[in-house]
Design a protein around this motif. Structure first.
Motif, PDB file in Angstrom:
ATOM      1  N   LYS A 138       0.856  -1.184   0.000  1.00  0.00           N
ATOM      2  CA  LYS A 138       0.000   0.000   0.000  1.00  0.00           C
ATOM      3  C   LYS A 138       0.894   1.237   0.000  1.00  0.00           C
ATOM      4  N   PHE A 139       0.361   2.328  -0.515  1.00  0.00           N
ATOM      5  CA  PHE A 139       1.087   3.589  -0.487  1.00  0.00           C
ATOM      6  C   PHE A 139       0.938   4.223   0.899  1.00  0.00           C
ATOM      7  N   VAL A 140       2.048   4.760   1.388  1.00  0.00           N
ATOM      8  CA  VAL A 140       2.074   5.423   2.682  1.00  0.00           C
ATOM      9  C   VAL A 140       2.551   6.847   2.420  1.00  0.00           C
ATOM     10  N   VAL A 141       1.770   7.813   2.879  1.00  0.00           N
ATOM     11  CA  VAL A 141       2.086   9.218   2.605  1.00  0.00           C
ATOM     12  C   VAL A 141       2.169   9.974   3.926  1.00  0.00           C
ATOM     13  N   MET A 142       3.308  10.624   4.168  1.00  0.00           N
ATOM     14  CA  MET A 142       3.453  11.407   5.395  1.00  0.00           C
ATOM     15  C   MET A 142       3.694  12.863   5.050  1.00  0.00           C
ATOM     16  N   GLY A 143       2.804  13.716   5.551  1.00  0.00           N
ATOM     17  CA  GLY A 143       2.894  15.121   5.197  1.00  0.00           C
ATOM     18  C   GLY A 143       3.032  16.021   6.410  1.00  0.00           C
ATOM     19  N   GLU A 144       3.030  17.296   6.140  1.00  0.00           N
ATOM     20  CA  GLU A 144       3.066  18.319   7.197  1.00  0.00           C
ATOM     21  C   GLU A 144       2.016  19.357   6.855  1.00  0.00           C
ATOM     22  N   GLY A 145       0.843  18.862   6.480  1.00  0.00           N
ATOM     23  CA  GLY A 145      -0.254  19.765   6.174  1.00  0.00           C
ATOM     24  C   GLY A 145      -0.434  20.056   4.695  1.00  0.00           C
ATOM     25  N   GLN A 146       0.233  19.292   3.814  1.00  0.00           N
ATOM     26  CA  GLN A 146       0.112  19.566   2.372  1.00  0.00           C
ATOM     27  C   GLN A 146      -1.325  19.389   1.872  1.00  0.00           C
ATOM     28  N   HIS A 175      -9.693   2.693  -0.400  1.00  0.00           N
ATOM     29  CA  HIS A 175      -9.150   3.644  -1.370  1.00  0.00           C
ATOM     30  C   HIS A 175      -8.099   4.534  -0.708  1.00  0.00           C
ATOM     31  N   THR A 176      -8.530   5.573   0.016  1.00  0.00           N
ATOM     32  CA  THR A 176      -7.606   6.535   0.620  1.00  0.00           C
ATOM     33  C   THR A 176      -8.149   6.914   1.992  1.00  0.00           C
ATOM     34  N   GLU A 177      -7.301   6.830   3.025  1.00  0.00           N
ATOM     35  CA  GLU A 177      -7.758   7.142   4.382  1.00  0.00           C
ATOM     36  C   GLU A 177      -6.689   7.989   5.050  1.00  0.00           C
ATOM     37  N   ALA A 178      -7.102   9.167   5.564  1.00  0.00           N
ATOM     38  CA  ALA A 178      -6.141  10.111   6.135  1.00  0.00           C
ATOM     39  C   ALA A 178      -6.420  10.370   7.615  1.00  0.00           C
ATOM     40  N   ILE A 179      -5.350  10.614   8.357  1.00  0.00           N
ATOM     41  CA  ILE A 179      -5.459  11.051   9.752  1.00  0.00           C
ATOM     42  C   ILE A 179      -4.741  12.394   9.850  1.00  0.00           C
ATOM     43  N   VAL A 180      -5.286  13.288  10.676  1.00  0.00           N
ATOM     44  CA  VAL A 180      -4.558  14.513  11.001  1.00  0.00           C
ATOM     45  C   VAL A 180      -4.245  14.437  12.478  1.00  0.00           C
ATOM     46  N   THR A 181      -2.959  14.406  12.818  1.00  0.00           N
ATOM     47  CA  THR A 181      -2.559  14.267  14.218  1.00  0.00           C
ATOM     48  C   THR A 181      -1.109  14.684  14.393  1.00  0.00           C
ATOM     49  N   ALA A 194       2.627  10.919  17.276  1.00  0.00           N
ATOM     50  CA  ALA A 194       3.356   9.981  16.416  1.00  0.00           C
ATOM     51  C   ALA A 194       2.832   8.556  16.566  1.00  0.00           C
ATOM     52  N   ALA A 195       2.435   8.178  17.769  1.00  0.00           N
ATOM     53  CA  ALA A 195       1.945   6.809  17.976  1.00  0.00           C
ATOM     54  C   ALA A 195       0.627   6.601  17.248  1.00  0.00           C
ATOM     55  N   ALA A 196      -0.236   7.611  17.285  1.00  0.00           N
ATOM     56  CA  ALA A 196      -1.517   7.506  16.569  1.00  0.00           C
ATOM     57  C   ALA A 196      -1.275   7.432  15.063  1.00  0.00           C
ATOM     58  N   ALA A 197      -0.343   8.250  14.563  1.00  0.00           N
ATOM     59  CA  ALA A 197      -0.022   8.232  13.130  1.00  0.00           C
ATOM     60  C   ALA A 197       0.498   6.860  12.729  1.00  0.00           C
ATOM     61  N   ASP A 198       1.373   6.296  13.543  1.00  0.00           N
ATOM     62  CA  ASP A 198       1.966   5.003  13.255  1.00  0.00           C
ATOM     63  C   ASP A 198       0.896   3.911  13.211  1.00  0.00           C
ATOM     64  N   ARG A 199      -0.020   3.942  14.180  1.00  0.00           N
ATOM     65  CA  ARG A 199      -1.090   2.935  14.162  1.00  0.00           C
ATOM     66  C   ARG A 199      -1.938   3.084  12.900  1.00  0.00           C
ATOM     67  N   TRP A 200      -2.248   4.326  12.546  1.00  0.00           N
ATOM     68  CA  TRP A 200      -3.062   4.561  11.351  1.00  0.00           C
ATOM     69  C   TRP A 200      -2.381   3.964  10.102  1.00  0.00           C
ATOM     70  N   LEU A 201      -1.097   4.274   9.947  1.00  0.00           N
ATOM     71  CA  LEU A 201      -0.368   3.792   8.763  1.00  0.00           C
ATOM     72  C   LEU A 201      -0.347   2.269   8.720  1.00  0.00           C
ATOM     73  N   LYS A 202      -0.146   1.652   9.870  1.00  0.00           N
ATOM     74  CA  LYS A 202      -0.014   0.194   9.884  1.00  0.00           C
ATOM     75  C   LYS A 202      -1.350  -0.516   9.806  1.00  0.00           C
ATOM     76  N   GLU A 203      -2.350   0.010  10.515  1.00  0.00           N
ATOM     77  CA  GLU A 203      -3.567  -0.776  10.686  1.00  0.00           C
ATOM     78  C   GLU A 203      -4.636  -0.544   9.623  1.00  0.00           C
ATOM     79  N   VAL A 204      -4.646   0.626   9.007  1.00  0.00           N
ATOM     80  CA  VAL A 204      -5.705   0.885   8.030  1.00  0.00           C
ATOM     81  C   VAL A 204      -5.396   0.141   6.731  1.00  0.00           C
ATOM     82  N   ASP A 205      -6.369  -0.610   6.258  1.00  0.00           N
ATOM     83  CA  ASP A 205      -6.202  -1.378   5.021  1.00  0.00           C
ATOM     84  C   ASP A 205      -6.806  -0.587   3.865  1.00  0.00           C
TER      85      ASP A 205
END
Lengths: 426, 426
Positions: free
Chosen positions: A415-423, B349-355, B358-369
């Motif tokens: 899967k694609f992983v995208v990390m931004g800073e508010g883009q 398709h595409t799922e985004a988190i705003v946070t 870092a731990a929440a971001a990491d879980r989002w990246l790993k766990e969301v399919d």
């Protein structure tokens, strides 16, 4: 063949347990997965008696039903085969874990950090025939790659498979992983396979392993994605510029080292030069010494005059998968003719050339459409272990998703992983 | 729907020409492919009048049939759209050629050199709807990746598509490549799609592009492999630890920058903290300024009291693909609840988190399919161009073979290449 509502509901319930298990498997750490693989290996050894007892019952029933020969041999387990099964699990534990790996990391001009992360496919259904060791092998590869395995083995091996799956399931539970991660379908009738193959909402991939009949049945009936492992009709082309001794050793090895497997040679394509040089006669005699019968086209047959293991080929010998000490022989006048023969009769499995001519080797590598193309080596190397994948789930002869041996990585997606800073996009 | 024998034979004949072209395409050099792409671009510009004339006929017929609005807009071409089409071809010419690339090169302990070589898939069938530019875009991506393209566009665009395909075909012939490399299916009835989808011996992959109805039709009827591009139900989760200004910019951009596309946000998942902090009210007012209507759960609706663009959500609003200035809003008390919501209603398709956590971001990246998981950026970045693939054939939401945007590389397979010095297996 009919799938009753009752059967459909029962199979769905079992596969739903596998689907449910994928949630936990997705976040299982490498350490957890390796620990459970080691525990499974130990449990198979400790409880070998249970497996062997169940296997005796399977073998007895198969014999009573009149089964004999190679089929019975594939079904039969003994203490050393159980130890080999445990060893296979430990081998998988030692393989690198692909899950979570970041690949193709890059930073875009707008500062976005983009990468692709390896993830499990989800639920992988294995449809296989008599060999009970597939139960453990397939379960291990699925588990290590974070997938839930839905297993549907052959009816004749059902007692052995239940004993193995039950031991693996206990090991899962002991480390706190869901039993559904390894789900052996209870029902033994063929309609249960159909029911699995229709669960498009639950099954991500089906892999059939076994004879061509089973594979065609799966391909023709599946509504879920299937990776096909059709027959191996592998050629060795001995080019005019081949080293004679190397060509002899490779051709004999490709045919005789293990004739019953899919990467054995089924047809020798030989440049006419070798009929007059004496090479082909030498090969035919060596083949005779190994018990190989040759089915030759007229020029090749002439070169074998007086040899008892050579006879005239019939048209159906080209493209045939003998899986036996039988070899078709085709004479060609040029590389292009050899390439044409492979296009016409090959099965996209393994195709080898023996040549010292770098241009011919290069054309072979580029132009032949097969899962594995080989220069100056035996076709028998098209194997996950030999190619460095560690272990394999079979050999795909279709190009979608996987082509060639399927190792752990081929049981994953990215899967694609995208990390931004508010883009945001403008 | 019935496929007559006559239709089947006609479609088979056309697709056989494409299959035949793959032999030549497989060995086409990068220079040849780029030259023909440039020639195609120049020809589209030079013969724009032919395309526009055909397009006027398509648009007139569609209007006469009562077609209006967005559908008509997608169908209509003008000089600048034809120039954009030509520009797209030149962009593809500039992309790196994946074919022939050797990857994962390694030497085995026995001295065998093993690598994986990128090869074309073969025949790729595109089934699409009204936009005629897809004809040129898809042909270009297939050509550059060495595949033959079988194109079946919408009936309403048939005159435009024929004009474009004819110009592209002339350019192929001018450089000595087979016309079959770009094969526009002549028949315009829907049964012709069925006929293409059943050619398992000729078609390697079918890609549907268009509305959900067309995609379901292809998935349900195909016997050839299909890569699915289902709907995009994309979420943005504004975590308790989100930066408020960043969250506002991302949420507004994801919803409003281009609401009619699959990577636009359809549901805002908001942590309860932001209902009391005033952030959500601020967002709702900004959304109102952009014409966005909100479908809110009770807590969110309460926070919008007095705003005219907010109303109560119905259960069907969750999981809906509005493709419009409409947004579902769901309140959650924790990250786990947001993850559960995405599992239940997301479309992979595409799922985004705003946070900022870092731990929440990491879980989002790993766990969301999902094909693309995003931290602190707009969902609108799930796009081949934005992620660095150069161009795309659509966005796959299934994990087999490709997950996410499909660029040139996703239109290829890899075969194993083995180079030896006489190695045999023992």
């Amino acid at each position: 063949m009919d799938v009753t509502e009752e059967l459909e509901a029962s199979v769905r319930r079992q596969v739903e347990a596998a689907r449910q298990a994928t949630v936990r498997l997705r976040t299982a750490t490498t350490e957890e997965k390796n620990a459970v693989l080691e525990a499974m290996a130990a449990a198979l050894e400790a409880r070998a008696a249970e497996i062997l007892e169940a296997n005796v019952a399977d073998v007895t029933a198969a014999e009573a039903a009149g089964t004999r020969g190679a089929f019975l041999d594939r079904l039969r387990l003994d203490p050393s085969r159980v130890r080999a099964m445990a060893g296979g699990l430990r081998d998988v534990a030692r393989l690198p874990d692909p899950i979570g790996r970041l690949e193709e990391e890059r930073t875009r001009p707008n500062g976005l950090k983009v990468a692709r992360m390896r993830i499990p496919l989800g639920v992988v259904a294995l449809i296989y025939e008599s060999r009970p060791n597939v139960t453990a092998d397939a379960a291990a590869l699925c588990l290590k790659s974070g997938n839930a395995a839905v297993l549907r083995g052959g009816t004749e091996a059902v007692r052995s498979n239940r004993a193995i799956a039950s031991i693996l399931g206990d090991a899962l539970e002991a480390v706190g992983l869901p039993r559904g991660a390894i789900t052996l379908i209870e029902e033994t009738d063929r309609a249960a396979i159909l029911a699995v193959l229709r669960l498009t909402d639950l099954v991500d991939l089906a892999i059939p392993r076994g004879g061509e009949g089973l594979i065609r049945f799966v391909v023709e009936n599946a509504r879920v994605p299937v990776i096909q492992h059709f027959k191996g009709v592998c050629h060795v082309y001995v080019d005019a510029a081949a080293d004679p001794d190397e060509a002899l050793a490779i051709a004999i090895n490709a045919k005789t080292q293990r004739p019953g497997v899919c990467n054995a040679m089924e047809c020798l394509v030989v440049h006419r030069h070798h009929l007059t040089s004496g090479w082909f006669r030498r090969f035919a005699e060596a083949a005779a010494g190994k018990g190989v019968r040759l089915r030759c086209d007229p020029p090749a047959l002439e070169a074998c005059a007086g040899l008892e293991n050579a006879e005239a080929a019939s048209p159906s010998d080209y493209g045939a998968e003998f899986l036996d000490l039988v070899l078709a022989v085709k004479t060609v006048d040029a590389l292009d003719e050899a390439l044409d023969h492979v296009v016409r009769y090959g099965s996209h499995h393994t195709e080898a050339i023996v040549t010292e001519d770098a241009a011919a080797a290069d054309r072979w590598l580029k132009e032949v459409d097969a899962s594995c193309v080989v220069v100056n080596a035996s076709t028998r190397f098209n194997d996950g272990g030999e190619l460095g994948l560690g272990a394999e789930m079979g050999i795909s002869t279709t190009k979608m998703h996987a082509y060639g041996p399927m190792g752990l990585e081929e049981l994953t997606a990215r899967k694609f992983v995208v990390m931004g800073e508010g883009q945001i996009r403008s």
